[in-house]
Design a protein around this motif. Sequence first.
Motif, PDB file in Angstrom:
ATOM      1  N   ASP A   8     -16.913  -0.996 -17.221  1.00 53.52           N
ATOM      2  CA  ASP A   8     -17.996  -0.840 -16.254  1.00 53.52           C
ATOM      3  C   ASP A   8     -18.318   0.644 -16.115  1.00 53.52           C
ATOM      4  N   PHE A   9     -19.588   0.966 -16.050  1.00 52.39           N
ATOM      5  CA  PHE A   9     -19.968   2.379 -15.947  1.00 52.39           C
ATOM      6  C   PHE A   9     -21.085   2.550 -14.933  1.00 52.39           C
ATOM      7  N   ALA A  10     -21.145   3.746 -14.391  1.00 49.76           N
ATOM      8  CA  ALA A  10     -22.151   4.062 -13.375  1.00 49.76           C
ATOM      9  C   ALA A  10     -23.489   4.375 -14.042  1.00 49.76           C
ATOM     10  N   ILE A  11     -24.567   3.971 -13.374  1.00 44.99           N
ATOM     11  CA  ILE A  11     -25.925   4.257 -13.855  1.00 44.99           C
ATOM     12  C   ILE A  11     -26.652   5.064 -12.788  1.00 44.99           C
ATOM     13  N   GLU A  12     -27.181   6.201 -13.176  1.00 41.62           N
ATOM     14  CA  GLU A  12     -28.004   7.000 -12.278  1.00 41.62           C
ATOM     15  C   GLU A  12     -29.429   7.065 -12.828  1.00 41.62           C
ATOM     16  N   PHE A  13     -30.349   7.575 -12.025  1.00 47.42           N
ATOM     17  CA  PHE A  13     -31.734   7.655 -12.473  1.00 47.42           C
ATOM     18  C   PHE A  13     -32.254   9.072 -12.302  1.00 47.42           C
ATOM     19  N   LYS A  14     -32.985   9.529 -13.335  1.00 42.21           N
ATOM     20  CA  LYS A  14     -33.575  10.864 -13.291  1.00 42.21           C
ATOM     21  C   LYS A  14     -34.862  10.836 -12.460  1.00 42.21           C
ATOM     22  N   ASN A  15     -35.489  11.987 -12.383  1.00 45.06           N
ATOM     23  CA  ASN A  15     -36.723  12.102 -11.597  1.00 45.06           C
ATOM     24  C   ASN A  15     -37.840  11.206 -12.122  1.00 45.06           C
ATOM     25  N   ASP A  16     -37.833  10.932 -13.444  1.00 46.38           N
ATOM     26  CA  ASP A  16     -38.879  10.075 -14.019  1.00 46.38           C
ATOM     27  C   ASP A  16     -38.473   8.602 -14.037  1.00 46.38           C
ATOM     28  N   ASP A  17     -37.397   8.271 -13.294  1.00 43.64           N
ATOM     29  CA  ASP A  17     -36.887   6.895 -13.184  1.00 43.64           C
ATOM     30  C   ASP A  17     -36.212   6.384 -14.455  1.00 43.64           C
ATOM     31  N   SER A  18     -36.005   7.242 -15.450  1.00 46.47           N
ATOM     32  CA  SER A  18     -35.272   6.802 -16.634  1.00 46.47           C
ATOM     33  C   SER A  18     -33.776   6.828 -16.332  1.00 46.47           C
ATOM     34  N   PRO A  19     -33.031   5.843 -16.858  1.00 45.54           N
ATOM     35  CA  PRO A  19     -31.602   5.767 -16.535  1.00 45.54           C
ATOM     36  C   PRO A  19     -30.772   6.767 -17.331  1.00 45.54           C
ATOM     37  N   VAL A  20     -29.659   7.182 -16.765  1.00 43.63           N
ATOM     38  CA  VAL A  20     -28.692   8.019 -17.463  1.00 43.63           C
ATOM     39  C   VAL A  20     -27.300   7.551 -17.044  1.00 43.63           C
TER      40      VAL A  20
END
Length: 256
Positions: free
Chosen positions: A28-40
Motif C-alpha cells: 500500500d502506498f500514499a498518493i498525493e496530488f500536485k497543483n495541476d491535480d495530477s497524482p504523485v
Amino acid sequence: MNDTDLLEELVELARLAGDEIMQIYAKDFAIEFKNDDSPVTEADLAANRVITAGLQRLTPEIPILSEESADISWQERQTWQRYWLVDPIDGTKEFIKKNGEFTVNIALIEQGTPTMGVVYAPALNICYLAAQSIGAFRECDEARIELKVTQKAQQGTIKVVGSRSHPSPELADYLAQFDDVEMVPKGSSLKLCLVAEGEADVYPRLGPTSEWDTGAGHAVAKIAGATVTQIDGSPLTYNQKESYLNPYFVVSRLKA
C-alpha cells in the motif's frame, strides 16, 4: 563515454529505478496530488532520486530536467543545447490502478531533438532502448531484438493505439480518414513503442502531454524509423518554448 556504453548505463539506471518502484508497487502506498491535480506517489520520488543521482554520476556536465524537479526557469533552460529529460514514472495513473502499464523514461535531448532514450516497464519486464548512432531495440527476458519500422499503406485495418486514461473527443474526427480501425488500448509511453515495434500503425495524441512524457518514447519510435510529428507535419521538438506542454502530435508508420 561512447554512445554504446552510455546507453547500457541508462538501461541499468532505469532498471535500478524500476526495482525501487516495484518494492513500493507491491505494498500500500500514499498518493498525493500536485497543483495541476495530477497524482504523485512515493515511488515517483524514489525513482527520481535514483535516476538523478545516477545521471549526475555518469554525466555531471549535462543538466537534468525531471517531472519531479521541473522548477527550472526558462531563462536558464533556453541556454541548454543538451540535457537529460526524465519521467521517473510515466503513467502514474496506471501505477495506481496496478495494471502494469507504467514506465521509467530517460531521454537525451540535443538541439531540441531526442537522440537517445530508454523506456522501461518494470512490472512487464520490457525495456525499449535507442540511440541515434546505434539503433532501436526491445529487450525482454534478456533477449534483445532490433526494431526497424516497415511502412504500411493506409489500406485495410489500421491499428490505432490510444490511451487507457486519457480518451480524447477529437480522436473520432481523426479516425474518420480510415476505412477500418482497430483500437489498441495502452498506457504511458508504451504507446509510442508499440508503433516502433509494429504492434500498432499510428498513435494520434490529441490531448495534453508534457515533454517528459514523450521524450524517451519519441527517441525509440524515431530511431526505429517511425515518424513523430505535430498535426501539421512539422517536427515535435523539445525545450523550444517556456511551457513544458507538447502540441498535439502523431506517431506513425503509415505511408504519407
